[in-house]
Design a protein around this motif. Structure first.
Motif, PDB file in Angstrom:
ATOM      1  N   THR A  79       3.686   9.554  -0.598  1.00  0.00           N
ATOM      2  CA  THR A  79       3.221   8.793  -1.761  1.00  0.00           C
ATOM      3  C   THR A  79       2.867   9.696  -2.936  1.00  0.00           C
ATOM      4  O   THR A  79       2.609  10.886  -2.773  1.00  0.00           O
ATOM      5  CB  THR A  79       1.953   7.978  -1.426  1.00  0.00           C
ATOM      6  N   SER A  80       2.866   9.074  -4.088  1.00  0.00           N
ATOM      7  CA  SER A  80       2.241   9.665  -5.266  1.00  0.00           C
ATOM      8  C   SER A  80       1.573   8.510  -6.005  1.00  0.00           C
ATOM      9  O   SER A  80       2.258   7.584  -6.441  1.00  0.00           O
ATOM     10  CB  SER A  80       3.276  10.334  -6.172  1.00  0.00           C
ATOM     11  N   ALA A  81       0.253   8.583  -6.107  1.00  0.00           N
ATOM     12  CA  ALA A  81      -0.471   7.528  -6.826  1.00  0.00           C
ATOM     13  C   ALA A  81      -0.086   7.571  -8.303  1.00  0.00           C
ATOM     14  O   ALA A  81       0.001   6.540  -8.956  1.00  0.00           O
ATOM     15  CB  ALA A  81      -1.974   7.723  -6.656  1.00  0.00           C
ATOM     16  N   ILE A 141       4.211   3.497  -2.725  1.00  0.00           N
ATOM     17  CA  ILE A 141       3.143   2.484  -2.742  1.00  0.00           C
ATOM     18  C   ILE A 141       3.651   1.150  -2.158  1.00  0.00           C
ATOM     19  O   ILE A 141       2.988   0.575  -1.284  1.00  0.00           O
ATOM     20  CB  ILE A 141       2.554   2.303  -4.176  1.00  0.00           C
ATOM     21  N   THR A 171      -0.046  12.653   0.117  1.00  0.00           N
ATOM     22  CA  THR A 171      -0.440  12.281  -1.247  1.00  0.00           C
ATOM     23  C   THR A 171       0.064  13.327  -2.241  1.00  0.00           C
ATOM     24  O   THR A 171       0.442  14.434  -1.847  1.00  0.00           O
ATOM     25  CB  THR A 171      -1.972  12.200  -1.364  1.00  0.00           C
ATOM     26  N   LEU A 213      -5.132   6.752  -4.500  1.00  0.00           N
ATOM     27  CA  LEU A 213      -4.151   6.020  -3.698  1.00  0.00           C
ATOM     28  C   LEU A 213      -4.605   4.568  -3.496  1.00  0.00           C
ATOM     29  O   LEU A 213      -3.804   3.639  -3.635  1.00  0.00           O
ATOM     30  CB  LEU A 213      -3.951   6.696  -2.336  1.00  0.00           C
ATOM     31  N   LEU A 254      -4.814  10.720   5.129  1.00  0.00           N
ATOM     32  CA  LEU A 254      -4.199  11.224   3.903  1.00  0.00           C
ATOM     33  C   LEU A 254      -4.158  12.751   3.939  1.00  0.00           C
ATOM     34  O   LEU A 254      -5.172  13.404   4.246  1.00  0.00           O
ATOM     35  CB  LEU A 254      -5.019  10.751   2.689  1.00  0.00           C
ATOM     36  N   LYS A 272      -7.646  10.097  -2.266  1.00  0.00           N
ATOM     37  CA  LYS A 272      -7.895   8.818  -1.566  1.00  0.00           C
ATOM     38  C   LYS A 272      -8.199   7.700  -2.564  1.00  0.00           C
ATOM     39  O   LYS A 272      -7.615   6.628  -2.486  1.00  0.00           O
ATOM     40  CB  LYS A 272      -9.033   9.005  -0.562  1.00  0.00           C
TER      41      LYS A 272
END
Ligand code: GDP
Length: 216
Positions: free
Chosen positions: A191-193, A199, A157, A54, A127, A51
């Motif tokens: 997503t992938s931070a 994003i 995530t 992200l 998430l 979290k």
């Protein structure tokens, strides 16, 4: 399987998230919730789901995660004003191996009252770790949001950690599951931070829920 690109205004999302993101309040009890104002987006998920990473990737800042990881603030709802257009709400992570029973009860009460009593809460981003998919605790939370009629969207995530074929399976399984939930948004966002995947799309999806800006 994020929303089709033509529905997402990537540029509007980029613009919104270049705005200042400022901590406005932390609430450990429902009496301490800030007054109702701007549209709100809450971020929820199991502890360690990614979290903070992200939200850092979204805002391009570490302020939010820093505040939310400060001891004493981790069990609060933390409110951040994004450019005077949207409030981001960081919810405490689920998973309480070390939390006292009493704390869990307080936490549940606060969350319940927040979810049920917040007309400006536009969406909860739930998430889910792409390596594991939805787990029992996520399902419990989905049911609470269905019951409270709070719109929520699943955000996978750490997608960089999963092989493409496995990721596709996980997306399909989760989409099928979400279709069974009345308050779930049909599109999930992957997503992938770390890699930056999804994003811009998530920013755009959230910008669509923000109050109009000066240049909109
Ligand atoms: P939180 O407890 O939900 O706020 O989770 P954090 O953002 O602190 O992340 C938990 C762990 O997952 C950390 O070790 C992060 O480096 C890792 N992590 C977070 N996002 C990603 C991601 O997109 N890809 C990978 N590979 N690891 C991630």
């Amino acid at each position: 399987m994020s929303a089709p690109d033509e529905e997402l205004d990537i540029e509007a999302g980029r613009r919104l998230f270049t705005q200042e993101c400022r901590f406005v309040a932390g609430a450990e009890r429902s009496e301490a919730l800030p007054p109702i104002g701007l549209p709100e987006i809450a971020f929820a998920g199991r502890s360690n789901v990614g979290k903070s990473s992200l939200v850092n990737a979204l805002t391009g800042r570490t302020t939010l995660a820093r505040v939310s990881h400060t001891p004493g603030r981790t069990q609060q709802l933390n409110f951040f004003d994004l450019g005077g257009r949207l409030v981001l709400v960081d919810m405490p992570g689920f998973g309480f191996a070390r939390a006292a029973k009493r704390k869990i009860k307080d936490w549940s009460g606060l969350i319940e009252r927040y979810l049920r009593g917040r007309p400006t809460l536009r969406r909860v981003c739930l998430l889910i770790d792409a390596r594991h998919g939805a787990m029992a605790v996520d399902r419990g939370f989905m049911e609470r949001m269905d019951a409270a009629a709070v719109s929520y969207q699943a955000v996978l995530t750490k997608s960089d950690k999963v092989k493409p074929a496995e990721l596709q399976e996980r997306i399909a399984a989760l989409a099928a599951e979400l279709a069974q939930h009345v308050a779930a948004h049909p599109d999930l966002i992957v997503t992938s931070a770390h890699a930056g995947t999804g994003i811009p799309e998530l920013r755009a999806a959230l910008a669509a829920l923000a109050a109009p800006g000066q240049f909109d």
